[in-house]
Design an enzyme around this catalytic site. Structure first.
Site, PDB file in Angstrom:
ATOM      1  N   HIS A  83       8.753  -6.207  -0.782  1.00  0.00           N
ATOM      2  CA  HIS A  83       9.974  -5.407  -0.897  1.00  0.00           C
ATOM      3  C   HIS A  83      11.064  -5.875   0.060  1.00  0.00           C
ATOM      4  O   HIS A  83      10.784  -6.470   1.089  1.00  0.00           O
ATOM      5  CB  HIS A  83       9.685  -3.942  -0.550  1.00  0.00           C
ATOM      6  CG  HIS A  83       8.608  -3.325  -1.367  1.00  0.00           C
ATOM      7  ND1 HIS A  83       7.742  -2.396  -0.855  1.00  0.00           N
ATOM      8  CD2 HIS A  83       8.248  -3.491  -2.663  1.00  0.00           C
ATOM      9  CE1 HIS A  83       6.896  -2.003  -1.794  1.00  0.00           C
ATOM     10  NE2 HIS A  83       7.178  -2.660  -2.903  1.00  0.00           N
ATOM     11  N   LYS A 121      13.283  -5.196  10.120  1.00  0.00           N
ATOM     12  CA  LYS A 121      12.188  -4.263  10.381  1.00  0.00           C
ATOM     13  C   LYS A 121      11.345  -4.760  11.548  1.00  0.00           C
ATOM     14  O   LYS A 121      11.199  -5.961  11.755  1.00  0.00           O
ATOM     15  CB  LYS A 121      11.266  -4.155   9.159  1.00  0.00           C
ATOM     16  CG  LYS A 121      11.922  -3.625   7.916  1.00  0.00           C
ATOM     17  CD  LYS A 121      10.930  -3.657   6.754  1.00  0.00           C
ATOM     18  CE  LYS A 121      11.580  -3.217   5.464  1.00  0.00           C
ATOM     19  NZ  LYS A 121      10.651  -3.338   4.328  1.00  0.00           N
ATOM     20  N   TYR A 152       6.903   1.479  10.895  1.00  0.00           N
ATOM     21  CA  TYR A 152       7.935   0.472  11.077  1.00  0.00           C
ATOM     22  C   TYR A 152       9.295   1.083  11.331  1.00  0.00           C
ATOM     23  O   TYR A 152       9.599   2.183  10.903  1.00  0.00           O
ATOM     24  CB  TYR A 152       7.984  -0.520   9.926  1.00  0.00           C
ATOM     25  CG  TYR A 152       8.211   0.053   8.547  1.00  0.00           C
ATOM     26  CD1 TYR A 152       9.457  -0.042   7.927  1.00  0.00           C
ATOM     27  CD2 TYR A 152       7.179   0.644   7.840  1.00  0.00           C
ATOM     28  CE1 TYR A 152       9.660   0.446   6.656  1.00  0.00           C
ATOM     29  CE2 TYR A 152       7.370   1.132   6.571  1.00  0.00           C
ATOM     30  CZ  TYR A 152       8.610   1.037   5.970  1.00  0.00           C
ATOM     31  OH  TYR A 152       8.809   1.535   4.703  1.00  0.00           O
ATOM     32  N   ASP A 181       5.420  -2.034  -8.264  1.00  0.00           N
ATOM     33  CA  ASP A 181       5.072  -3.331  -7.687  1.00  0.00           C
ATOM     34  C   ASP A 181       4.420  -4.272  -8.687  1.00  0.00           C
ATOM     35  O   ASP A 181       4.401  -5.476  -8.489  1.00  0.00           O
ATOM     36  CB  ASP A 181       4.164  -3.149  -6.471  1.00  0.00           C
ATOM     37  CG  ASP A 181       4.908  -2.612  -5.265  1.00  0.00           C
ATOM     38  OD1 ASP A 181       6.156  -2.568  -5.299  1.00  0.00           O
ATOM     39  OD2 ASP A 181       4.246  -2.233  -4.287  1.00  0.00           O
TER      40      ASP A 181
END
Length: 182
Positions: free
Chosen positions: A62, A72, A132, A170
């Site tokens: 992603h 991130k 995260y 996904d």
């Protein structure tokens, strides 16, 4: 904290210094000053996320695109994952290359993933708590991704394909060659 360059431009592995005694352990998960001095990057994290996944759960690959692109800093609180970063910046010398590392609650490693990178992970333990930080807010219209089994990327997820758990979203992501947002 030790910060190491990876094979991908702008992507760093962070290894904290862990202090242990009879009570348990302590470590600093992030220090803005050390990060900036070591990497030369100024990142302002604005959102923290957490997921709980069971064995074989693959989340990715992603990213957020355009003005809503996100950097991130990822880590595992409990369990173990195979974490994968993919450079999707067309003008980058490491475009289309990936980096993978096992993150777990024993090594306490973290991976800094810059803007323009795809990111995914698969859970290797019975369960994993994954956390995260992001430097931009989530923006649904800017969601994008690459299919986990893209033949160009050729990522070894270290789990047999029949044991992977994927979301419907996904399962239908485009390949790198067919991504219309690149």
């Amino acid at each position: 904290m030790q910060i190491e360059k990876t094979n991908l431009d702008g992507c760093f592995l962070l290894k904290p210094r862990v202090f242990e005694d009879e009570r348990g352990s302590f470590f600093e998960t992030f220090n803005q000053q050390v990060f900036e001095q070591t990497t030369g990057l100024n990142v302002n994290f604005v959102q923290d996320n957490q997921s709980i996944s069971k064995y074989g759960a693959l989340r990715g690959i992603h990213l957020q695109t355009g003005d809503h692109s996100q950097a991130k800093l990822v880590r595992v609180i409990q369990g173990e994952v195979l974490d994968v970063a993919v450079d999707l910046r067309k003008d980058s010398p490491s475009f289309g290359k990936s980096y993978q590392v096992k993150l777990n609650h024993k090594n306490n490693y973290q991976l800094f993933i810059p803007k323009g990178f795809g990111h995914g992970f698969v859970t290797l333990s019975k369960q994993a708590i994954f956390a995260y930080k992001c430097d931009a807010y989530y923006h649904k219209a800017s969601e994008a991704g690459i299919i986990y089994n893209d033949p160009t990327l050729n990522i070894n997820w270290q789990i047999p394909a029949e044991e992977l758990l994927l979301s419907p979203k996904d399962q239908v992501l485009p390949t790198l060659k067919k991504a219309n947002w690149l």
